[in-house]
Enzyme design. Structure first.
Site, mmCIF file in Angstrom:
data_model
loop_
_atom_site.group_PDB
_atom_site.id
_atom_site.type_symbol
_atom_site.label_atom_id
_atom_site.label_comp_id
_atom_site.label_asym_id
_atom_site.label_seq_id
_atom_site.Cartn_x
_atom_site.Cartn_y
_atom_site.Cartn_z
ATOM 1 N N ASN A 106 33.963 -3.505 3.325
ATOM 2 C CA ASN A 106 34.622 -4.445 3.662
ATOM 3 C C ASN A 106 35.071 -5.064 2.529
ATOM 4 O O ASN A 106 34.316 -5.355 1.433
ATOM 5 C CB ASN A 106 33.679 -5.770 4.567
ATOM 6 C CG ASN A 106 34.657 -6.900 4.925
ATOM 7 O OD1 ASN A 106 35.405 -6.792 5.189
ATOM 8 N ND2 ASN A 106 33.588 -7.822 4.785
ATOM 9 N N HIS A 108 36.105 -8.707 0.169
ATOM 10 C CA HIS A 108 35.856 -9.995 0.659
ATOM 11 C C HIS A 108 36.363 -10.877 -0.485
ATOM 12 O O HIS A 108 36.306 -10.549 -1.526
ATOM 13 C CB HIS A 108 34.398 -10.295 0.923
ATOM 14 C CG HIS A 108 34.144 -11.821 1.048
ATOM 15 N ND1 HIS A 108 34.440 -12.267 2.543
ATOM 16 C CD2 HIS A 108 33.678 -12.678 0.412
ATOM 17 C CE1 HIS A 108 34.271 -13.523 2.552
ATOM 18 N NE2 HIS A 108 33.724 -14.326 1.363
ATOM 19 N N SER A 135 34.990 -9.172 -3.662
ATOM 20 C CA SER A 135 33.849 -8.156 -3.704
ATOM 21 C C SER A 135 34.326 -7.131 -2.762
ATOM 22 O O SER A 135 35.098 -7.470 -1.959
ATOM 23 C CB SER A 135 32.953 -9.038 -3.262
ATOM 24 O OG SER A 135 32.403 -10.198 -4.051
ATOM 25 N N ASP A 144 28.592 -10.650 5.496
ATOM 26 C CA ASP A 144 28.790 -10.520 3.976
ATOM 27 C C ASP A 144 27.733 -10.340 3.443
ATOM 28 O O ASP A 144 27.723 -10.777 2.026
ATOM 29 C CB ASP A 144 29.912 -11.597 3.583
ATOM 30 C CG ASP A 144 31.308 -11.374 4.319
ATOM 31 O OD1 ASP A 144 31.468 -10.297 4.697
ATOM 32 O OD2 ASP A 144 31.806 -12.613 4.453
HETATM 33 C C1 GAR Z 1 41.763 -10.403 2.640
HETATM 34 O O1 GAR Z 1 41.756 -11.237 1.177
HETATM 35 C C2 GAR Z 1 40.313 -10.146 2.832
HETATM 36 O O2 GAR Z 1 39.555 -9.888 1.808
HETATM 37 C C3 GAR Z 1 40.171 -11.229 3.558
HETATM 38 O O3 GAR Z 1 41.291 -11.421 4.528
HETATM 39 C C4 GAR Z 1 42.321 -11.020 3.749
HETATM 40 C C5 GAR Z 1 43.339 -10.067 4.101
HETATM 41 O O4 GAR Z 1 44.548 -9.880 3.466
HETATM 42 N N1 GAR Z 1 38.925 -10.991 4.552
HETATM 43 C C6 GAR Z 1 37.989 -11.829 4.690
HETATM 44 O O5 GAR Z 1 38.216 -12.927 4.276
HETATM 45 C C7 GAR Z 1 36.891 -11.222 5.611
HETATM 46 N N2 GAR Z 1 35.656 -12.386 5.705
HETATM 47 P P1 GAR Z 1 45.717 -8.908 3.932
HETATM 48 O O6 GAR Z 1 45.768 -8.798 5.418
HETATM 49 O O7 GAR Z 1 46.811 -9.233 3.350
HETATM 50 O O8 GAR Z 1 45.185 -7.510 3.451
#
Ligand code: GAR
Length: 200
Positions: A106, A108, A135, A144
């Site tokens: 994942n 984060h 991360s 997480d």
């Molecule tokens: C990313 O920053 C990812 O790390 C986060 O959502 C965003 C997706 O962006 N995920 C979380 O916060 C999970 N807890 P994207 O759809 O533009 O790739």
């Protein structure tokens, strides 16, 4: 060649970066399918690359477990070597994690264990920290809490709002994610060994 399924919920900009990288014949992994828990904007990136997609709409299942069982069925069709959660904004049920661990990673947008959960960027801003980060972790049954595979600090700048800060974190996330996938594919990063190691 390592085969990868990517699960998203949103715009899929990190997915896009991985797809662009995987288009290079030298890259040792291929994305075989992209799945989502809803009609995600990021499907367009997969479609552009001719990669199959599937949707398991969370809202249409009575329980997280029932949703996860359908997701597991979809993944079983594609049998990827690795599952990448790239902005999937749902907790996976334990049965799915247990079936796939340690082959689910994942990304984060925070320097875990700081600011876990769905609002990592917002929570870092609210805490008034001078730096946060990005991360990549192995998914376990916590929120997480899994072993950290890669992480890097990102400064919080004066005047940052959630959007601006997130936009500066995402390129770092992308770089870390691509590097983790490359190292797993090349055999330089053994997820099972990392998962089995005692927490430091
Ligand atoms: C990313 O920053 C990812 O790390 C986060 O959502 C965003 C997706 O962006 N995920 C979380 O916060 C999970 N807890 P994207 O759809 O533009 O790739």
């Amino acid at each position: 060649m390592l085969t990868v399924a990517v699960l998203i919920s949103g715009t899929g900009s990190n997915l896009r970066a991985l797809l662009d990288e995987a288009a290079d014949p030298e890259f040792p992994a291929r994305i075989v399918v992209v799945g989502a828990d809803r009609e995600a904007e990021g499907f367009s990136h997969a479609e552009e690359y001719g990669i199959p997609t599937f949707m398991v709409p969370f809202a249409q299942f009575a329980t997280r477990e029932a949703w996860g069982a359908e997701l597991a069925e979809q993944l079983a069709v594609w049998k990827p070597d690795l599952v990448v959660l790239s902005g999937l904004m749902r907790l996976l049920p334990a049965a799915l994690v247990d079936e796939w661990a340690p082959r689910i990673v994942n990304t984060h947008p925070a320097y875990l264990p700081e600011f876990p959960g769905a609002h990592g960027v917002r929570d870092a801003l609210a805490a008034g920290v001078a730096q946060t980060g990005a991360s990549v972790i192995i998914v376990d049954n916590g929120v997480d809490t899994g072993p950290i595979l890669a992480q890097e600090r990102v400064p919080v700048l004066p005047g940052d709002d959630e959007h601006a800060l997130h936009d500066r974190i995402k390129p770092v996330e992308r770089r870390l994610l691509i590097d983790v996938v490359r190292r797993v594919a090349a055999g330089d990063l053994d997820l099972a060994a990392v998962a089995a190691a005692p927490a430091s």
